[in-house]
Design a protein around this motif. Structure first.
Motif, PDB file in Angstrom:
ATOM      1  N   LYS A  70       0.822  -1.212   0.000  1.00  0.00           N
ATOM      2  CA  LYS A  70       0.000   0.000   0.000  1.00  0.00           C
ATOM      3  C   LYS A  70       0.859   1.266   0.000  1.00  0.00           C
ATOM      4  N   VAL A  71       1.973   1.211   0.709  1.00  0.00           N
ATOM      5  CA  VAL A  71       2.885   2.369   0.721  1.00  0.00           C
ATOM      6  C   VAL A  71       3.505   2.558  -0.662  1.00  0.00           C
ATOM      7  N   PHE A  72       3.922   1.450  -1.283  1.00  0.00           N
ATOM      8  CA  PHE A  72       4.541   1.507  -2.601  1.00  0.00           C
ATOM      9  C   PHE A  72       3.555   2.019  -3.643  1.00  0.00           C
ATOM     10  N   GLU A  73       2.317   1.515  -3.596  1.00  0.00           N
ATOM     11  CA  GLU A  73       1.329   1.893  -4.602  1.00  0.00           C
ATOM     12  C   GLU A  73       0.800   3.315  -4.413  1.00  0.00           C
ATOM     13  N   LYS A  74       1.086   3.913  -3.277  1.00  0.00           N
ATOM     14  CA  LYS A  74       0.731   5.317  -3.098  1.00  0.00           C
ATOM     15  C   LYS A  74       1.613   6.189  -3.987  1.00  0.00           C
ATOM     16  N   THR A  75       2.870   5.772  -4.141  1.00  0.00           N
ATOM     17  CA  THR A  75       3.803   6.497  -5.014  1.00  0.00           C
ATOM     18  C   THR A  75       3.681   6.042  -6.458  1.00  0.00           C
ATOM     19  N   PHE A  76       3.487   4.739  -6.635  1.00  0.00           N
ATOM     20  CA  PHE A  76       3.400   4.158  -7.984  1.00  0.00           C
ATOM     21  C   PHE A  76       2.083   3.399  -8.139  1.00  0.00           C
ATOM     22  N   PRO A  77       0.963   4.125  -8.295  1.00  0.00           N
ATOM     23  CA  PRO A  77      -0.333   3.442  -8.447  1.00  0.00           C
ATOM     24  C   PRO A  77      -0.287   2.491  -9.636  1.00  0.00           C
ATOM     25  N   PRO A  78      -0.795   1.270  -9.467  1.00  0.00           N
ATOM     26  CA  PRO A  78      -0.709   0.284 -10.552  1.00  0.00           C
ATOM     27  C   PRO A  78      -1.538   0.687 -11.750  1.00  0.00           C
ATOM     28  N   LYS A  79      -0.940   0.497 -12.918  1.00  0.00           N
ATOM     29  CA  LYS A  79      -1.671   0.723 -14.156  1.00  0.00           C
ATOM     30  C   LYS A  79      -2.311  -0.592 -14.574  1.00  0.00           C
ATOM     31  N   SER A  80      -3.461  -0.491 -15.228  1.00  0.00           N
ATOM     32  CA  SER A  80      -4.115  -1.715 -15.680  1.00  0.00           C
ATOM     33  C   SER A  80      -3.264  -2.329 -16.774  1.00  0.00           C
ATOM     34  N   ILE A  81      -2.856  -3.568 -16.568  1.00  0.00           N
ATOM     35  CA  ILE A  81      -1.997  -4.253 -17.531  1.00  0.00           C
ATOM     36  C   ILE A  81      -2.867  -5.095 -18.450  1.00  0.00           C
ATOM     37  N   CYS A  82      -2.788  -4.815 -19.730  1.00  0.00           N
ATOM     38  CA  CYS A  82      -3.550  -5.625 -20.695  1.00  0.00           C
ATOM     39  C   CYS A  82      -2.550  -6.267 -21.643  1.00  0.00           C
TER      40      CYS A  82
END
Length: 318
Positions: A255-267
């Motif tokens: 959660k801390v990591f994704e606050k800086t690098f929100p996940p992009k939808s991978i297709c």
């Protein structure tokens, strides 16, 4: 396995000392290598399976990992450091599917061959000495795991704070899973580091004594050589960490990591190439027949479309 176009094939070729131009991996590809540990000794054979398509072909993971080879199997996860927004979802999906499959095999082994199952679980714990302060705090991956951060040359150009967050996070994940961690690029010196880790697992070569934990340099941390105290807390303020609702240390770091690098939808499937159109798999007779069938299919579609257009549909509801 790992990110699409993350450099997996290049790493395998370097490990096997093959001077070939890497080709895109389609589905699941196999190769092997032979090495002798000394003069006049028989050569060991290592089997390499490479999963293409990033996270789009997860179901293929179960094919190479079986109850017959589980004792000698290892996973190499290649994460593209130049795509931090894809880092966590790629890692999470691939490792979760792999862990679930391995655990199913171990559950069966506990019934059919309990000694082997116990031996494997104990072996994974042996990467960390019992007197290590984190011995009870980590959750080792059920089979040996190496995490490779690829494209370090691009990653090195990132802002220093971004590099620190990514490096700390991967250090934690690797340590938590009892895995080895190495950063690499097309540089021969860095590829050699990855090769050393993989050849230890594949051919039984000696472990490397190198250790590099400086976030301003390429990381190289063999399994069991790191600690939570050296890694430090997640890269966020105490007040921000206090607001995060997490059930495990891994979830907190996520959660801390994704606050800086929100996940992009991978297709991954969106731009996946059709293997039938790939020139490296050309086969004249098959291709001619396929072209004929494609024409028949297109004709069928046109005829079907016309029949629907001219059909007099009754508007009455029956």
């Amino acid at each position: 396995m790992g990110n699409k176009n993350g450099g997996k094939t290049t790493i395998i070729l370097r490990c096997l000392e093959r001077e070939e131009i890497p080709k895109p991996t389609l589905a699941l590809e196999y190769t092997f290598g032979r090495r002798a540990r000394g003069h006049n000794t028989p050569k060991n054979v290592a089997h390499f399976w490479e999963l293409g398509g990033g996270t789009s072909l997860l179901e293929l993971i179960r094919i190479p990992i079986t109850s017959n080879n589980i004792r000698s199997f290892a996973v190499v996860l290649v994460l593209d450091l130049s795509k931090p927004h894809e880092l966590w979802p790629t890692m999470e999906k691939l490792l979760q599917v792999t862990r679930n499959h391995v655990n199913k095999i171990l559950t069966k082994l506990e019934k059919t061959n309990p000694e082997v199952a116990t031996e494997m679980k104990q072996w994974m714990r042996n990467n960390l000495q019992r007197d290590h302060p984190d011995y009870e705090l980590i959750e080792p991956f059920p089979i040996p795991l190496v995490i490779i951060g690829s494209k370090y040359d691009i990653f090195h150009e990132f802002d220093s704070e971004m590099r620190k967050i990514i490096s700390m996070t991967l250090r934690f994940v690797s340590h938590y899973y009892g895995a080895s961690l190495v950063f690499t690029s097309k540089s021969e010196a860095l590829l050699l580091r990855a090769r050393v880790l993989i050849n230890h697992l594949a051919f039984g070569y000696d472990k490397s004594k190198l250790l590099s934990v400086d976030h301003s340099k390429p990381l190289f941390i063999p399994a069991g050589r790191d600690s939570l105290s050296q890694i430090g807390p997640p890269p966020a303020s105490s007040s921000d960490i206090g607001k995060v609702c997490a059930n495990t240390p891994l979830e907190l770091w996520k959660k801390v990591f994704e606050k800086t690098f929100p996940p992009k939808s991978i297709c991954d499937l969106q731009d996946a190439k059709d293997p039938a159109q790939d020139s490296q798999y050309a086969e004249y007779e098959v291709d001619v027949m396929r072209a004929q069938k494609n024409q028949e299919l297109e004709q069928y579609k046109r005829n079907t479309s016309k029949s629907w257009k001219h059909m007099d549909l009754d508007s009455e509801v029956l």
